[in-house]
Design a protein around this motif. Structure first.
Motif, PDB file in Angstrom:
ATOM      1  N   ILE A 319      56.298  19.907  34.203  1.00 32.51           N
ATOM      2  CA  ILE A 319      55.928  20.824  35.300  1.00 32.51           C
ATOM      3  C   ILE A 319      55.388  19.942  36.412  1.00 32.51           C
ATOM      4  O   ILE A 319      54.274  19.402  36.316  1.00 32.51           O
ATOM      5  N   SER A 320      56.199  19.752  37.442  1.00 31.81           N
ATOM      6  CA  SER A 320      55.831  18.697  38.385  1.00 31.81           C
ATOM      7  C   SER A 320      56.573  18.817  39.707  1.00 31.81           C
ATOM      8  O   SER A 320      57.667  19.366  39.758  1.00 31.81           O
ATOM      9  N   ARG A 321      55.961  18.261  40.754  1.00 35.71           N
ATOM     10  CA  ARG A 321      56.735  18.012  41.964  1.00 35.71           C
ATOM     11  C   ARG A 321      57.843  17.051  41.585  1.00 35.71           C
ATOM     12  O   ARG A 321      57.637  16.150  40.762  1.00 35.71           O
ATOM     13  N   LYS A 326      56.238  10.765  40.182  1.00 34.32           N
ATOM     14  CA  LYS A 326      56.022  11.456  38.912  1.00 34.32           C
ATOM     15  C   LYS A 326      56.932  10.938  37.790  1.00 34.32           C
ATOM     16  O   LYS A 326      56.877  11.432  36.664  1.00 34.32           O
ATOM     17  N   LEU A 348      60.621  22.027  35.005  1.00 33.06           N
ATOM     18  CA  LEU A 348      60.281  22.935  36.111  1.00 33.06           C
ATOM     19  C   LEU A 348      59.729  22.112  37.268  1.00 33.06           C
ATOM     20  O   LEU A 348      58.746  21.376  37.100  1.00 33.06           O
ATOM     21  N   GLY A 349      60.379  22.244  38.433  1.00 29.68           N
ATOM     22  CA  GLY A 349      59.854  21.504  39.581  1.00 29.68           C
ATOM     23  C   GLY A 349      60.781  21.610  40.775  1.00 29.68           C
ATOM     24  O   GLY A 349      61.917  22.071  40.664  1.00 29.68           O
ATOM     25  N   LYS A 375      62.348  25.184  41.141  1.00 33.44           N
ATOM     26  CA  LYS A 375      61.562  26.126  41.958  1.00 33.44           C
ATOM     27  C   LYS A 375      60.082  25.881  41.691  1.00 33.44           C
ATOM     28  O   LYS A 375      59.727  25.148  40.762  1.00 33.44           O
ATOM     29  N   PHE A 376      59.241  26.502  42.510  1.00 36.72           N
ATOM     30  CA  PHE A 376      57.810  26.531  42.202  1.00 36.72           C
ATOM     31  C   PHE A 376      57.542  27.893  41.583  1.00 36.72           C
ATOM     32  O   PHE A 376      57.777  28.920  42.210  1.00 36.72           O
ATOM     33  N   ASP A 377      57.118  27.935  40.347  1.00 34.47           N
ATOM     34  CA  ASP A 377      56.948  29.209  39.654  1.00 34.47           C
ATOM     35  C   ASP A 377      55.676  29.127  38.794  1.00 34.47           C
ATOM     36  O   ASP A 377      55.704  28.666  37.650  1.00 34.47           O
ATOM     37  N   TYR A 385      52.981  26.111  29.543  1.00 30.40           N
ATOM     38  CA  TYR A 385      51.821  25.424  28.955  1.00 30.40           C
ATOM     39  C   TYR A 385      51.426  26.069  27.622  1.00 30.40           C
ATOM     40  O   TYR A 385      50.987  25.398  26.696  1.00 30.40           O
ATOM     41  N   MET A 393      54.651  13.332  31.221  1.00 35.78           N
ATOM     42  CA  MET A 393      53.987  12.953  32.478  1.00 35.78           C
ATOM     43  C   MET A 393      53.964  11.430  32.661  1.00 35.78           C
ATOM     44  O   MET A 393      52.903  10.802  32.639  1.00 35.78           O
ATOM     45  N   GLY A 401      45.655  13.959  38.744  1.00 34.50           N
ATOM     46  CA  GLY A 401      46.554  14.720  37.866  1.00 34.50           C
ATOM     47  C   GLY A 401      45.796  15.875  37.244  1.00 34.50           C
ATOM     48  O   GLY A 401      44.674  15.709  36.752  1.00 34.50           O
ATOM     49  N   ILE A 402      46.434  17.033  37.288  1.00 34.86           N
ATOM     50  CA  ILE A 402      45.761  18.214  36.747  1.00 34.86           C
ATOM     51  C   ILE A 402      46.599  18.797  35.604  1.00 34.86           C
ATOM     52  O   ILE A 402      46.069  19.401  34.674  1.00 34.86           O
ATOM     53  N   ALA A 403      47.915  18.549  35.665  1.00 32.60           N
ATOM     54  CA  ALA A 403      48.815  19.146  34.666  1.00 32.60           C
ATOM     55  C   ALA A 403      48.422  18.722  33.247  1.00 32.60           C
ATOM     56  O   ALA A 403      48.456  19.529  32.310  1.00 32.60           O
ATOM     57  N   ILE A 406      45.442  20.800  32.088  1.00 33.95           N
ATOM     58  CA  ILE A 406      45.844  22.176  31.725  1.00 33.95           C
ATOM     59  C   ILE A 406      46.531  22.137  30.360  1.00 33.95           C
ATOM     60  O   ILE A 406      46.249  22.941  29.470  1.00 33.95           O
TER      61      ILE A 406
HETATM   62  P1  ADP Z   1      50.126  16.770  42.171  1.00 33.10           P
HETATM   63  O1  ADP Z   1      48.890  17.362  42.786  1.00 33.10           O
HETATM   64  O2  ADP Z   1      50.287  15.303  42.406  1.00 33.10           O
HETATM   65  O3  ADP Z   1      51.368  17.525  42.471  1.00 33.10           O
HETATM   66  P2  ADP Z   1      48.892  17.513  39.694  1.00 33.10           P
HETATM   67  O4  ADP Z   1      49.222  17.270  38.269  1.00 33.10           O
HETATM   68  O5  ADP Z   1      47.531  17.099  40.142  1.00 33.10           O
HETATM   69  O6  ADP Z   1      49.999  16.860  40.573  1.00 33.10           O
HETATM   70  O7  ADP Z   1      48.979  19.070  40.017  1.00 33.10           O
HETATM   71  C1  ADP Z   1      50.148  19.743  39.915  1.00 33.10           C
HETATM   72  C2  ADP Z   1      49.829  21.210  39.766  1.00 33.10           C
HETATM   73  O8  ADP Z   1      50.918  21.955  40.288  1.00 33.10           O
HETATM   74  C3  ADP Z   1      49.685  21.636  38.316  1.00 33.10           C
HETATM   75  O9  ADP Z   1      48.803  22.735  38.261  1.00 33.10           O
HETATM   76  C4  ADP Z   1      51.099  22.092  37.941  1.00 33.10           C
HETATM   77  O10 ADP Z   1      51.061  23.060  36.916  1.00 33.10           O
HETATM   78  C5  ADP Z   1      51.544  22.690  39.257  1.00 33.10           C
HETATM   79  N1  ADP Z   1      52.989  22.624  39.497  1.00 33.10           N
HETATM   80  C6  ADP Z   1      53.700  21.545  39.866  1.00 33.10           C
HETATM   81  N2  ADP Z   1      54.996  21.878  40.042  1.00 33.10           N
HETATM   82  C7  ADP Z   1      55.097  23.183  39.749  1.00 33.10           C
HETATM   83  C8  ADP Z   1      56.178  24.121  39.757  1.00 33.10           C
HETATM   84  N3  ADP Z   1      57.390  23.758  40.089  1.00 33.10           N
HETATM   85  N4  ADP Z   1      55.915  25.392  39.424  1.00 33.10           N
HETATM   86  C9  ADP Z   1      54.658  25.777  39.095  1.00 33.10           C
HETATM   87  N5  ADP Z   1      53.600  24.949  39.085  1.00 33.10           N
HETATM   88  C10 ADP Z   1      53.813  23.671  39.412  1.00 33.10           C
END
Ligand code: ADP
Length: 502
Positions: A319-321, A326, A348-349, A375-377, A385, A393, A401-403, A406
Motif C-alpha cells: 500500500i504505497s505511492r 518506495k 495498491l497504489g 488508485k488511492f483507496d 491491513y 516495504m 513511514g506510517i504504513a 499501521i
Molecule cells: P508516504 O507519506 O511517504 O507516502 P507513509 O508510509 O508515511 O508514506 O504513508 C503512506 C500512507 O498513505 C499510509 O497510511 C498508507 O496506508 C496510505 N496510502 C498510500 N497509498 C495508498 C493508496 N493507494 N490507497 C490508500 N492508502 C494509501
C-alpha cells in the motif's frame, strides 16, 4: 550558540508557538504531513493542559485556505486583511480564524492560494508563489494578534521561507525579536526547486550562509535549514542518514557542519483511526486476544479479489505511492524471482506511470496470484491491513513511514528495508526473539528476496508467526510519545533565555 542574546521575560509561564504547514488533517490532507500537522499540535496542547507543573504551551496552527479546505461544521471568522509587498505591487491577504479540538487555527487566503485548485499543483511556479505568500503572511500574525512569538515551527519546503524571513524580520520587529525556529523535515528531495522567480517577486534575498553549497542558497528548504535554530527529521535514524552521501541529496557537508542543531523525532500514528478492534471499515474487528478473527478478513478479501480462497497461502500486500523511493520495482523483481513459492499479492497504489505499468503487466503475467489496484483507496487499505499476512516495504529511503506502523497494529507483518523510520519502528525477527517484522539492509532484490523468503518460511509455523504479530500489535505508536519529545525540544530552548535574565 543560537540563543545567546535572548531576553526571555522572567515571569513567562507560556511558550507561544506558531505551527505553520501546507496541510493539516482533517481540514486538508494529502499525505503524511497532513497527519503530523493535524495531530501533533492537538497532542501537544493536551499534554500542556495535563502537565500542570510544566511551562505551558500556547500552540496555534496556520495553514493555507485552499478552495478544497474542508471547513464543514466549523465557525470561521475573518480577523484581518493585509497586503504583502511584491515587485509587481501589493498582494492582498485575508486571515480567518477558527477553533478545532482545543486549538486556534488561522486560515490564510489570497489570490496565490485561491488560484490553486490542488493543494500541490503540477505548475511549480504557482505552487512556489502560493507557499511563499502563505509563509510571509504567517510572519505578520504576531503583529496582527499582538502576540509574542517564541517559536515558529515550520514543515518542509512549503513553509521553510517563513523560517528564513524570520531571521530577517526579527531585527526590526519587537514581537519577533526573541523568536526562534524549528524546521521539521519530512522529505528531503523536495526542496522547492523552481521558486527563483517567486523569491525575487517577494523580495526575498538568497541565503548568505557559507556552509550551504551555492546551488542551495536560493532554494526554500535549504534557506530554511540554514536559518532554523533546530532541524528535526521525522525519525532519529533519518537524522543520522542525511549526514551521509547516500541519503543527503548532496547536503551531507552542510548537515555535518550543522549537526548540533539536527535531531530526529518519530512521527506518531492516529491510534483511534487505526484500531482493528473498532475499525468500521473492516469485515471483522479483532484485537490481540482474538487474532484468529483475521482469518475471515483474509477469506473475504481473497473472494473480493477473485483469488482462490486458500487460508494457508500467505497474502502479501503493498500500500504505497508508486514512487522510486518506495522500491516498487524491487517488489516486482523480487516476486518474479520467487514466483514458484506459494503467495498471493495485492498491489495498491498510484503515482509514477511507468511503475503503475510495471505492476499492471505483472498482474497480466500472473493473474492467479497478483492483483493490482491503481488508485488511492483508503477503505480498501483498511481491509488490506486487516487481512494481509505480510506488508512489503522495501523503501530506498524512508524519513518515517506510517504504513509499517499501521500494519503492525493490524497484525500484518512488515518485511522492510532497515532504513530511517523503518529501522526505528521495527524490531527484526530472530530465532531467539520474535521481533515485529523482517528487516534487510541493502536496497536490492538479492537482499529483499532472501529476507522475504525467510519470512515466508516462518509463516507456516503458526506459534512463531503469532508471536511476531503479538509483539507488533503491542507496540505503542501514539502521538503522545512524539508530542513529549517536541515539548522537550521547545523547553530545551528556554534555559538559554533564562541564563541571560537570571
Ligand atoms: P508516504 O507519506 O511517504 O507516502 P507513509 O508510509 O508515511 O508514506 O504513508 C503512506 C500512507 O498513505 C499510509 O497510511 C498508507 O496506508 C496510505 N496510502 C498510500 N497509498 C495508498 C493508496 N493507494 N490507497 C490508500 N492508502 C494509501
Amino acid at each position: 550558540m543560537p540563543f545567546q542574546n535572548k531576553i526571555y521575560p522572567t515571569n513567562a509561564d507560556t511558550i507561544h508557538i506558531l505551527f505553520v504547514a501546507a496541510e493539516a488533517d482533517p481540514l486538508v490532507k494529502i499525505g503524511g504531513l497532513g497527519d503530523v500537522a493535524g495531530s501533533l499540535p492537538i497532542s501537544l496542547n493536551r499534554l500542556s493542559i495535563k502537565q500542570k507543573s510544566r511551562i505551558k504551551l500556547d500552540i496555534r496552527l496556520a495553514i493555507p485556505y485552499y478552495p478544497v479546505t474542508n471547513t464543514s461544521g466549523l465557525d470561521i471568522k475573518k480577523i484581518a486583511e493585509i497586503s504583502i509587498p511584491t515587485t509587481k505591487g501589493p498582494v492582498k491577504a485575508e486571515i480567518f480564524e477558527t477553533f478545532f479540538d482545543g486549538i486556534t487555527v488561522y486560515l490564510v487566503s489570497g489570490d496565490p492560494i485561491r488560484r490553486s485548485e490542488l493543494v500541490y499543483g503540477k505548475d511549480f511556479i504557482s505552487d512556489s508563489e502560493k507557499f511563499i505568500f502563505f509563509s510571509l503572511v504567517c510572519l505578520e500574525l504576531p503583529k496582527i494578534l499582538d502576540w509574542r512569538l517564541d517559536i515558529l515551527h515550520a514543515h518542509d519546503w512549503h513553509t521553510a521561507i517563513a523560517v528564513h524571513q524570520l531571521r530577517v524580520k526579527k531585527i526590526n520587529e519587537p514581537l519577533l525579536k526573541e523568536s526562534c525556529s524549528i524546521l521539521t523535515l519530512h522529505n528531503l528531495p523536495f526542496m522547492g526547486n523552481g521558486s527563483e522567480n517567486s523569491l525575487q517577486k517577494y523580495r526575498i534575498s538568497p541565503s548568505l550562509d557559507p556552509s550551504l553549497p551555492d546551488w542551495a542558497k536560493n532554494l526554500p528548504l535549504t534557506m530554511g535549514f540554514s536559518a532554523a535554530d533546530q532541524i528535526v527529521t521525522v525519525s532519529p535514524s533519518y537524522a543520522k542518514e542525511i549526514l551521509t552521501a547516500e541519503f543527503s541529496c548532496n547536503l551531507h557537508d552542510f548537515f555535518s557542519a550543522n549537526q548540533k542543531k539536527l535531531s530526529g523525532i518519530l512521527n506518531g500514528l492516529d491510534t483511534a483511526l487505526w484500531d482493528p478492534s473498532t475499525d468500521p471499515l473492516i469485515f471483522n474487528t479483532y484485537d490481540q486476544k482474538s487474532l484468529q478473527k483475521r482469518h475471515s478478513n483474509k477469506e473475504e478479501l481473497q473472494k473480493e479479489m477473485g483469488f482462490d480462497v486458500v487460508p494457508d497461502v500467505p497474502l502479501l500486500i503493498l500500500i504505497s505511492r508508486m514512487d522510486f523511493q518506495k522500491g516498487i520495482d524491487l517488489v516486482i523483481e523480487t516476486l518474479k524471482q520467487i514466483r514458484h513459492l506459494p503467495w498471493q499479492v495485492i498491489l495498491l497504489g498510484s503515482g509514477n506511470s511507468s511503475l503503475e505499468n510495471l505492476c499492471q503487466s505483472f498482474e497480466a503475467d500472473h493473474p492467479e496470484k497478483v492483483r493490482c489496484r491503481i488508485k488511492f483507496d483508503s477503505k480498501l487499505s483498511h481491509r488490506m491491513y486487516s487481512a494481509g499476512d505480510i506488508l512489503l516495504m522495501p523503501s530506498r529511503y524512508e524519513p518515517c513511514g506510517i504504513a509499517q506502523m499501521i500494519a503492525m497494529r493490524y497484525g500484518c507483518v512488515p518485511v522492510a528495508r532497515s532504513t530511517g523510520g523503518l529501522r526505528d519502528t521495527l524490531v527484526n525477527h530472530r530465532k531467539s526473539s520474535a521481533g515485529t517484522g523482517f528487516l534487510f539492509n541493502k536496497a536490492d532484490t538479492k537482499s529483499f528476496s532472501f529476507t522475504l523468503t525467510k519470512a515466508l518460511s516462518v509463516y507456516p509455523q503458526s506459534n512463531e508467526w503469532n508471536a511476531i504479530q503479538q509483539e507488533g500489535m503491542g507496540m505503542d505508536f501514539s502521538w503522545e510519545h512524539s508530542a513529549e519529545k517536541y515539548y522537550q525540544v521547545y523547553e530545551s530552548l528556554l534555559p538559554n533565555f533564562q541564563e541571560i535574565t537570571e
